[in-house]
Design a protein around this motif. Sequence first.
Motif, PDB file in Angstrom:
ATOM      1  N   LEU A  67       0.605  -1.137  -0.068  1.00  0.00           N
ATOM      2  CA  LEU A  67      -0.117  -0.029   0.073  1.00  0.00           C
ATOM      3  C   LEU A  67       0.797   1.369  -0.060  1.00  0.00           C
ATOM      4  O   LEU A  67       0.550   2.158  -0.411  1.00  0.00           O
ATOM      5  CB  LEU A  67      -1.015   0.177   1.333  1.00  0.00           C
ATOM      6  CG  LEU A  67      -1.969  -0.809   1.321  1.00  0.00           C
ATOM      7  CD1 LEU A  67      -2.755  -1.093   2.634  1.00  0.00           C
ATOM      8  CD2 LEU A  67      -2.954  -0.623   0.336  1.00  0.00           C
ATOM      9  N   GLY A  68       1.924   1.371   0.731  1.00  0.00           N
ATOM     10  CA  GLY A  68       2.941   2.453   0.825  1.00  0.00           C
ATOM     11  C   GLY A  68       2.353   3.637   1.974  1.00  0.00           C
ATOM     12  O   GLY A  68       1.380   3.293   2.455  1.00  0.00           O
ATOM     13  N   ARG A  69       2.983   4.594   1.835  1.00  0.00           N
ATOM     14  CA  ARG A  69       3.043   5.354   3.054  1.00  0.00           C
ATOM     15  C   ARG A  69       1.364   6.314   3.086  1.00  0.00           C
ATOM     16  O   ARG A  69       0.858   6.803   4.040  1.00  0.00           O
ATOM     17  CB  ARG A  69       3.978   6.544   3.022  1.00  0.00           C
ATOM     18  CG  ARG A  69       4.055   7.448   4.072  1.00  0.00           C
ATOM     19  CD  ARG A  69       5.388   8.095   3.986  1.00  0.00           C
ATOM     20  NE  ARG A  69       6.583   7.475   4.709  1.00  0.00           N
ATOM     21  CZ  ARG A  69       6.883   7.381   5.985  1.00  0.00           C
ATOM     22  NH1 ARG A  69       5.866   7.870   6.994  1.00  0.00           N
ATOM     23  NH2 ARG A  69       7.716   6.750   6.623  1.00  0.00           N
ATOM     24  N   ARG A  70       0.764   6.245   1.787  1.00  0.00           N
ATOM     25  CA  ARG A  70      -0.553   7.093   2.003  1.00  0.00           C
ATOM     26  C   ARG A  70      -1.481   6.225   2.189  1.00  0.00           C
ATOM     27  O   ARG A  70      -2.435   5.578   1.366  1.00  0.00           O
ATOM     28  CB  ARG A  70      -0.615   7.847   0.454  1.00  0.00           C
ATOM     29  CG  ARG A  70       0.410   9.032   0.315  1.00  0.00           C
ATOM     30  CD  ARG A  70       0.406   9.904  -0.930  1.00  0.00           C
ATOM     31  NE  ARG A  70      -1.109  10.666  -0.936  1.00  0.00           N
ATOM     32  CZ  ARG A  70      -1.095  11.898  -0.111  1.00  0.00           C
ATOM     33  NH1 ARG A  70       0.124  12.279   0.814  1.00  0.00           N
ATOM     34  NH2 ARG A  70      -1.967  12.455  -0.062  1.00  0.00           N
ATOM     35  N   THR A  71      -1.600   5.963   3.436  1.00  0.00           N
ATOM     36  CA  THR A  71      -2.623   4.875   3.820  1.00  0.00           C
ATOM     37  C   THR A  71      -2.999   5.309   5.122  1.00  0.00           C
ATOM     38  O   THR A  71      -2.192   5.718   6.184  1.00  0.00           O
ATOM     39  CB  THR A  71      -1.835   3.598   3.877  1.00  0.00           C
ATOM     40  OG1 THR A  71      -1.427   3.066   2.673  1.00  0.00           O
ATOM     41  CG2 THR A  71      -2.820   2.391   4.603  1.00  0.00           C
ATOM     42  N   VAL A  72      -4.326   5.055   5.736  1.00  0.00           N
ATOM     43  CA  VAL A  72      -4.660   5.296   7.170  1.00  0.00           C
ATOM     44  C   VAL A  72      -5.137   3.819   7.435  1.00  0.00           C
ATOM     45  O   VAL A  72      -5.998   3.353   6.647  1.00  0.00           O
ATOM     46  CB  VAL A  72      -5.854   6.448   7.405  1.00  0.00           C
ATOM     47  CG1 VAL A  72      -6.359   6.627   8.920  1.00  0.00           C
ATOM     48  CG2 VAL A  72      -5.171   7.609   7.041  1.00  0.00           C
ATOM     49  N   ILE A  73      -4.811   3.381   8.610  1.00  0.00           N
ATOM     50  CA  ILE A  73      -5.587   2.132   9.332  1.00  0.00           C
ATOM     51  C   ILE A  73      -6.428   2.696  10.194  1.00  0.00           C
ATOM     52  O   ILE A  73      -6.340   3.210  11.035  1.00  0.00           O
ATOM     53  CB  ILE A  73      -4.121   1.381   9.947  1.00  0.00           C
ATOM     54  CG1 ILE A  73      -3.083   1.167   9.030  1.00  0.00           C
ATOM     55  CG2 ILE A  73      -4.829  -0.104  10.551  1.00  0.00           C
ATOM     56  CD1 ILE A  73      -1.912   0.413   9.486  1.00  0.00           C
ATOM     57  N   MET A 112      -7.674   1.879   5.312  1.00  0.00           N
ATOM     58  CA  MET A 112      -7.820   0.284   5.457  1.00  0.00           C
ATOM     59  C   MET A 112      -8.378   0.085   6.807  1.00  0.00           C
ATOM     60  O   MET A 112      -7.801   0.317   7.793  1.00  0.00           O
ATOM     61  CB  MET A 112      -6.523  -0.206   5.183  1.00  0.00           C
ATOM     62  CG  MET A 112      -6.280  -1.460   5.527  1.00  0.00           C
ATOM     63  SD  MET A 112      -4.837  -2.460   5.208  1.00  0.00           S
ATOM     64  CE  MET A 112      -3.758  -1.956   6.118  1.00  0.00           C
ATOM     65  N   ALA A 113      -9.661  -0.705   6.909  1.00  0.00           N
ATOM     66  CA  ALA A 113      -9.980  -1.239   8.239  1.00  0.00           C
ATOM     67  C   ALA A 113      -9.311  -2.723   8.119  1.00  0.00           C
ATOM     68  O   ALA A 113      -9.323  -3.456   7.198  1.00  0.00           O
ATOM     69  CB  ALA A 113     -11.699  -1.444   7.735  1.00  0.00           C
TER      70      ALA A 113
END
Lengths: 384, 301
Positions: B45-51, B104-105
């Motif tokens: 996914l790389g850095r531009r991701t929120v979990i 991303m859940a």
Amino acid sequence: MRQLLKGNYAVAEGARLCRVKVVSVYPITPQTTIVERLSEICASGELDAKFIKVESEHSAMATLVGASSAGVRAFTATSSNGLLLMHEVLHWVAGARLPIVMTNVNRAVSGGWNIWADQTDSISQRDTGWLQIYCESSQEVLDSVIMAYRLAEKILMPVMLTYDAFFLSHTTEVVDVPDIELVDEFLPPYQPEFKLDIDNPRMFGGLMSPDYFYEHRYTVHKASQEALEYYPEVCREFRDIFGRDYDITEEYRTDGAEVIVVTTGTITSVVRITVDKMREAGRKVGLMKLRMFRPVPVDRWRSILGNVAKVVVIDRNLSPGLGGVFADEVQAALYSLENRPSIYPVVAGLGGRDVTPADIEGIINHALSSDDPAGVPLFWGLKE
Amino acid sequence: MERTTQRMIEIPRDVMTGEELWQPGVLSCQGCGGSLAMKLALKGLGRRTVIVLPACCMSIIVGAYPYSTSQVPLLHVPFETAAAGASGVRAALDIRGEEDVVVMAWAGDGGTFDIGLQALSGAAERNEDILYVCYDNEAYMNTGIQRSGATPAGAWTTTTPDKAVKEESKKDIERIMLSHDIPYMATASVAYPADIYAKFKKIRSIKGTKFIHILSPCPPGWQIDSADSIKVSRMATQSNVFPIYEVENGKYTINVYPEKEVTVKEYMKTQGRFRYITDDAVNAAQEWTDRKWEKLKGMLK
């Protein structure tokens, strides 16, 4: 601009004027017309917001956890069972210090279905950490939404505004809808210091050991109490711009009163006209309108009620096995006073039962003629 | 039928050299499939991701306050609210003009198959532009191994004890998700890291609800040696108990044709949790597995 608005539409106008960015609402009687109105104004572009049409109230509040954590102004509205379904997330929101504003139409809690006015729904949420403000008129509801965001975003606590089912939600009143430019002046855009941010990654809401959790809870408590300092300031500024006066707690004709009636919601209006009538007849009665219930404005209650002989507290809510909850909390606040008044707890109007001026007069006369308030709640108007 | 090449099993070069967004020092058990899956997912996914993380093993594994092993923003949410919380983050990021950030859940099987299913179904029906990942260790492992809707028939857990092992089959979460007509649904396994990596890279360009179901072995819960979790996971696919496939806009692709085939019995024998299973139940599990595998192959046509 003066308009004829039902209480629910006044709420929707409040949300529009505050330029909320994410709305997540699930319909429930008697809140439904808020959902409908918000759907319309989001679809028409009058309100530039994302409207998430969730599958439950639990998800409504949970989506707002996400939205508010990502740094935008978030709004929802509910009632009764819907509010109860949110309960877990309400605790979460307050613990996370998210400045979400929600309106709740006070409706009885089932079982045994009842859709009419009763405060047991919001009372059941009193320990969640949400600030609670009880409203009496449609104008007050609209104005309170605007003030609520100002308060919430300053102290980083969620605010719940409540008002009575049907008596207010579905009753048309004249409401002065302020210009949005004036509201912009009063309420700047929400710009939190911390949010979900790709460039500054942080973790929110993680596990806290006993070494940290206690202090965390204390900061939530202190943040709630900050409202007692800051809300009067918010009210003053609001008055200066919009010309309408509000306060944490309000008094009406309490000078020299022998008995003060403590009320919330629409019953307050009934008490106000009853007080006028009784004052004209020379009776020394007054009114204390309880607006902010969390945090508890102990000092205000003491200063208003501390020098009166008798206090009647009317509760349109019930904690079975106790009685009315406002009465309980007012008694607790006054207990440490040396010359504390006699308290007459009264439960009335549950499940939307009408409370008329004649009822109020009867309740006041009961208190004035009685010498022995046992502190036992009087269930006014029970049928045989 | 083409067999899986060595390339599928090996860890891709990009994964070895790419930015590490799931730092060492995690609090997982040894051999934890979930933590490895997260590491691989973030590589893709790389850095531009929120979990968005509901209650699950990972909410402990990531670290307790004031520490976090995640190098991307992470929001903890209540148990049953992963999909709802992610929907809210998505809405706010869109308002902020950050449409390219993947939300991303990341939930366990309890949070997905059971308590979180309502919110997940709601989000999928709305086709929220989120990625929902279920790392499936086939029981409530965080609370100490209780059966979930994802626990396979014949498995021991603390709530399906030796005299009453689970009789019901695993809930078919993939079919449930596909019934929402979402644009992308896939399964994955930590035994095939190249496949996980490719799938998480791919979803970046897909709008709408993406669902990835990752089999994540749990050594304490499955009662296997921590050194064997990859081997056991691979056998789940080799036995067709957990086929690796994807469905993109209704089009089925099987991504991994196992390099060798094993029976369900052989797969089960590797794990202590199946030690109370009867021969009849093993046979029933084999039949169930064969039926599902044939059905899946039928979808390719």
